[in-house]
Enzyme design. Structure first.
Site, PDB file in Angstrom:
ATOM      1  N   CYS A 114     -37.993  17.377   3.005  1.00 21.04           N
ATOM      2  CA  CYS A 114     -39.142  16.463   2.984  1.00 21.04           C
ATOM      3  C   CYS A 114     -39.282  15.753   4.334  1.00 21.04           C
ATOM      4  O   CYS A 114     -39.570  16.404   5.325  1.00 21.04           O
ATOM      5  CB  CYS A 114     -39.044  15.492   1.812  1.00 21.04           C
ATOM      6  SG  CYS A 114     -40.632  14.682   1.477  1.00 21.04           S
ATOM      7  N   HIS A 135     -38.977  19.236  -2.546  1.00 22.39           N
ATOM      8  CA  HIS A 135     -37.654  18.675  -2.855  1.00 22.39           C
ATOM      9  C   HIS A 135     -36.848  19.635  -3.723  1.00 22.39           C
ATOM     10  O   HIS A 135     -36.993  19.616  -4.951  1.00 22.39           O
ATOM     11  CB  HIS A 135     -37.826  17.354  -3.620  1.00 22.39           C
ATOM     12  CG  HIS A 135     -38.283  16.226  -2.758  1.00 22.39           C
ATOM     13  ND1 HIS A 135     -37.409  15.426  -2.060  1.00 22.39           N
ATOM     14  CD2 HIS A 135     -39.513  15.773  -2.460  1.00 22.39           C
ATOM     15  CE1 HIS A 135     -38.084  14.523  -1.376  1.00 22.39           C
ATOM     16  NE2 HIS A 135     -39.369  14.716  -1.602  1.00 22.39           N
ATOM     17  N   GLU A 165     -33.813  19.383  -4.539  1.00 19.51           N
ATOM     18  CA  GLU A 165     -32.925  18.584  -5.404  1.00 19.51           C
ATOM     19  C   GLU A 165     -33.659  18.009  -6.607  1.00 19.51           C
ATOM     20  O   GLU A 165     -33.041  17.472  -7.519  1.00 19.51           O
ATOM     21  CB  GLU A 165     -32.258  17.477  -4.575  1.00 19.51           C
ATOM     22  CG  GLU A 165     -33.092  16.245  -4.288  1.00 19.51           C
ATOM     23  CD  GLU A 165     -34.154  16.411  -3.212  1.00 19.51           C
ATOM     24  OE1 GLU A 165     -34.380  17.549  -2.756  1.00 19.51           O
ATOM     25  OE2 GLU A 165     -34.774  15.396  -2.833  1.00 19.51           O
TER      26      GLU A 165
END
Lengths: 249, 202
Positions: free
Chosen positions: B81, B182, B184
């Site tokens: 990001c 993202h 994650e």
């Protein structure tokens, strides 16, 4: 293609999940961590967790519980409840929140929207707007602080101050499970270019049909339908898919 | 051999570490020069504004260390990001400022009257053959950004995303991988992508 977001909303009273009806009569619903675990296993698009009494009771949200909720989630999580300082937001991001949801602070101290979005970026700052029709039929911002502003004016104001998302709640339809206020949503959408999460009223799958057929809604937040019926976020996505809307299944 | 998750006051380090824990990857959240030098992998996460991110990196001399480790020592690097945007030559959020300049290009605001900004939600990425991201062609990942990276050299683009226009979703060049989305926060697809990164440079 960007997918339509179906977002479960968990509302919390400081020690238990609750669900209100028209913003009153909170009904207790149990453990938020367990609920977050279930939503994660169902692969929901996003989760919003709100301590809806924090500001009123002049306390901060319980960081330990928020952390336990976020730890269950491998999807984005937005957190709200009594957030009013840069250091509050830092606390949330540090434990893994992706967004914070401002409501009382956004109303009482709008400059905080600018301060926080300059610091953390607009994408981090969602503003929750509770709208209700006044006697003249104009949507206004419902609040207990005596702030008098129309929904449209407030939405434009928070957008100009740097908010990255609006969570638009219909007070009349909250928890009633009889369908969404599409008129309100369409009106709000005309005055802003940031994403809106439409909240309040979903109780049956056809309510989502109506919402997405009659508006350009890109995200919907729901609570009651998941708490009080057998429907899951997947069932809603399946409905939208049949309408030809892009969803992540 | 650990992964250094760089802590520079720009958030989301905990989520990245949580994902690495699930994968069984040893990691350390750190802003310490020696830790970063000792690490096998460098991960630069982050959300927030470009200028603030660079200022934070510079204030702790992390900009210099990252450039040294990634460019000179060729350490595997993953930017996420804001961590992808900061490797650009120039940023413009909220004003023009210098980036880490690991990948030439400029980060500018998404401006399209037909789409809402930020680009927020799950979107599928497009990648062509022989790229790291090809394994994830047409898979959905979570995006949340108002600025996008205009990469000067098309050969360094790893994947694109369609949001009215085509935007850079990921970068791949030598030891540098970076994602605008993202991983994650992208459930199974995201965990698989992170796992592939560590396998690629095992």
């Amino acid at each position: 293609m960007l997918k339509t977001r179906i977002i479960p909303i968990l509302t919390f009273n400081g020690w238990s999940l609750v669900k209100t009806k028209r913003f009153s009569t909170p009904r207790m619903l149990g453990n938020p961590v367990q609920a977050a675990r279930v939503y994660n296993s169902r692969g929901v698009d996003e989760l919003i967790f709100l301590d809806i009494f924090a500001s009123k009771q002049k306390r901060k949200i319980n960081l330990k519980i928020v952390k336990d909720v976020i730890d269950q989630c491998f999807m984005p999580v937005g957190i709200g409840g009594g957030i009013s300082t840069i250091s509050d937001i830092k606390d949330m991001l540090k434990i893994g929140a992706d967004k914070v949801v401002l409501k009382t602070a956004a109303l009482l101290n709008p400059d905080f929207i600018k301060e926080s979005s300059d610091f953390f970026g607009s994408q981090c700052i969602s503003v929750s707007v509770d709208a209700v029709k006044n006697n003249n039929g104009i949507y206004t911002v419902y609040n207990e602080w005596g702030v008098n502003i129309t929904m449209n004016d407030f939405i434009q104001k928070v957008q100009n101050l740097g908010a990255g998302e609006i969570i638009l709640n219909s007070v009349e339809n909250d928890g009633v499970m009889e369908g969404f206020d599409r008129v309100m949503y369409n009106e709000a959408q005309k005055v802003t270019n940031i994403p809106i999460v439409c909240v309040g009223g979903g109780g049956e799958l056809f309510h989502y049909d109506e919402l997405f057929a009659e508006t350009n809604c890109e995200a919907v937040g729901s609570a009651s339908i998941f708490h009080f019926t057998q429907y899951t976020p997947f069932d809603i996505k399946d409905t939208l898919k049949r309408l030809g809307k892009p969803v992540r299944i | 051999m650990t992964a250094a998750i760089i802590e520079y006051g720009m958030g989301n380090v905990a989520s990245v570490q949580k994902a690495l824990n699930v994968l069984g990857i040893d990691s350390q959240i750190t802003g310490n020069t020696n830790d970063i030098k000792a690490a096998k992998y460098i991960i630069l996460p982050g959300v927030g504004s470009f200028a603030q991110g660079m200022e934070n990196l510079r204030n702790s001399s992390l900009d210099r260390i990252i450039r040294e480790e990634v460019l000179l020592k060729q350490k595997p690097f993953l930017g996420i990001c804001l961590g992808m945007q900061l490797i650009a030559t120039t940023g413009t959020e909220p004003h023009e400022s210098h980036g880490l300049n690991l990948i030439e290009g400029k980060v500018i605001k998404i401006q399209d009257p037909n789409t809402r900004v930020p680009h927020l939600g799950w979107n599928s990425i497009t990648s062509s053959a022989n790229l790291f991201f090809d394994n994830f062609n047409q898979k959905d990942f979570y995006f949340i950004h108002s600025y996008h990276f205009q990469v000067s050299n098309y050969n360094k683009i790893g994947a694109t995303v369609d949001y009215g226009n085509k935007y850079v979703a990921a970068i791949q060049y030598e030891n540098i991988l970076a994602t605008q989305f993202h991983p994650e926060k992208s459930q199974e697809n995201g965990l698989n992508l992170l796992d592939n990164f560590f396998k690629l440079y095992a």
